[in-house]
Design a protein around this motif. Structure first.
Motif, PDB file in Angstrom:
ATOM      1  N   ARG A   1       0.866  -1.343   0.018  1.00  0.00           N
ATOM      2  CA  ARG A   1      -0.132   0.041   0.285  1.00  0.00           C
ATOM      3  C   ARG A   1       0.880   1.113  -0.209  1.00  0.00           C
TER       4      ARG A   1
ATOM      5  N   VAL B   1      -0.100   8.177  -9.031  1.00  0.00           N
ATOM      6  CA  VAL B   1      -0.751   7.129  -8.468  1.00  0.00           C
ATOM      7  C   VAL B   1      -1.150   6.276  -9.621  1.00  0.00           C
ATOM      8  N   LYS B   2      -1.687   6.759 -10.682  1.00  0.00           N
ATOM      9  CA  LYS B   2      -1.941   6.068 -11.852  1.00  0.00           C
ATOM     10  C   LYS B   2      -0.910   5.218 -12.250  1.00  0.00           C
TER      11      LYS B   2
ATOM     12  N   GLU C   1      -1.537  -1.306  -4.410  1.00  0.00           N
ATOM     13  CA  GLU C   1      -2.711  -0.435  -3.780  1.00  0.00           C
ATOM     14  C   GLU C   1      -2.043   0.786  -3.540  1.00  0.00           C
TER      15      GLU C   1
ATOM     16  N   PHE D   1      -2.863   4.988  -3.223  1.00  0.00           N
ATOM     17  CA  PHE D   1      -3.768   6.189  -2.643  1.00  0.00           C
ATOM     18  C   PHE D   1      -3.114   7.463  -2.857  1.00  0.00           C
TER      19      PHE D   1
ATOM     20  N   VAL E   1      -7.857   6.685 -11.584  1.00  0.00           N
ATOM     21  CA  VAL E   1      -7.702   6.497  -9.827  1.00  0.00           C
ATOM     22  C   VAL E   1      -8.875   7.294  -9.222  1.00  0.00           C
TER      23      VAL E   1
ATOM     24  N   ARG F   1      -9.474   6.711  -5.434  1.00  0.00           N
ATOM     25  CA  ARG F   1      -8.101   6.257  -4.956  1.00  0.00           C
ATOM     26  C   ARG F   1      -7.948   7.662  -4.203  1.00  0.00           C
TER      27      ARG F   1
ATOM     28  N   HIS G   1      -8.257  11.390  -2.264  1.00  0.00           N
ATOM     29  CA  HIS G   1      -9.066  12.149  -1.297  1.00  0.00           C
ATOM     30  C   HIS G   1      -8.559  13.305  -0.712  1.00  0.00           C
TER      31      HIS G   1
END
Ligand SMILES: C[S@@+](CC[C@H](N)C(=O)[O-])C[C@H]1O[C@@H](n2cnc3c(N)ncnc32)[C@H](O)[C@@H]1O
Length: 227
Positions: A74, A86-87, A97, A99, A115, A118, A120
């Protein structure tokens, strides 16, 4: 805590420093909102169009290798913007994983389709995740946008969620010439200094991850033709 440049393959940008100097105060206020103008406004206001072009792919491969990342691990990117890295991390390491968290609702709402869900909206100073909940954290050119106390807290947060497994990159300058280019160009940084300043700050924060600097270099071509 190691000094290592995981962004060695990031392409060099052309910067017309002179063009930014004019409306600097006004553009700074706008940029610091991290809204549409900062990402997709003019070059004087920020990125001048923040679009995916695959430039993070080779960097993502180096990050995966550096941390020995595998499917099921992660990773959290702090200051993920629209989620390009991230992508690309998920593309080069299937099953990883990944995020992201970013203060900009504009960036998260305009994220890459791969994404969505994923990323925030949140503040680097207070990550809404348990201790030791990530295999690694990344934060690239983000925490220098905070005032010094908040910057230290953000670095402590990286350490809390992935102890000893961070990669932090921040703006720095090594001499007066580089400092001048930095002050003329950079819109949003609130904490800045030399590499030695940063090393002291990282130690004070109890950071045990890795780090490197973004150093803006003077682009002779632009300065000659545009000053
Ligand atoms: C220079 S951009 C870097 C984006 C991306 N990491 C990259 O290197 O392309 C800085 C990012 O930090 C985000 N940011 C600024 N302050 C933040 C905060 N307090 N917490 C989280 N993200 C923040 C901005 O919205 C922006 O996406």
């Amino acid at each position: 805590m190691a000094e290592i440049n995981l962004l060695a393959k990031y392409p060099k940008a052309k910067r017309n420093v002179a063009a930014r100097v004019g409306a600097k105060a006004e553009n700074r206020l706008l940029a610091m909102q991290f809204g549409r103008e900062y990402f997709d406004g003019t070059r004087e206001q920020g990125y001048g169009g923040f679009r995916y072009d695959g430039r993070w792919l080779p960097i993502a491969r180096d990050i995966v290798e550096h941390f020995g990342l595998k499917a099921g691990h992660r990773v959290l990117e702090i200051g993920c913007a629209k989620g390009f890295l991230v992508k690309d991390l998920m593309a080069v390491c299937p099953g990883l994983e990944v995020f992201g968290i970013d203060i900009s609702e504009y960036a998260v709402v305009n994220a890459e389709p791969e994404v969505i869900g994923r990323l925030h909206v949140g503040n680097a100073t207070r990550l809404p995740f348990p201790d030791k909940s990530f295999t690694a954290t990344l934060s690239i050119n983000t925490v220098h946008n905070l005032e010094q106390g908040a910057c230290v807290r953000a670095i402590q947060e990286m350490e809390r969620v992935a102890p000893g497994k961070g990669y932090l990159q921040v703006d720095a300058y090594r001499n007066a010439d580089e400092e001048r280019v930095f002050l003329d160009w950079v819109l949003t940084a609130k904490t800045h200094g030399t590499p030695a300043f940063w090393v002291e700050l990282l130690q004070r924060a109890g950071y045990n991850g890795d780090h490197y600097w973004t150093i803006l270099e003077l682009d002779r071509e632009w300065t000659i033709t545009n000053v």
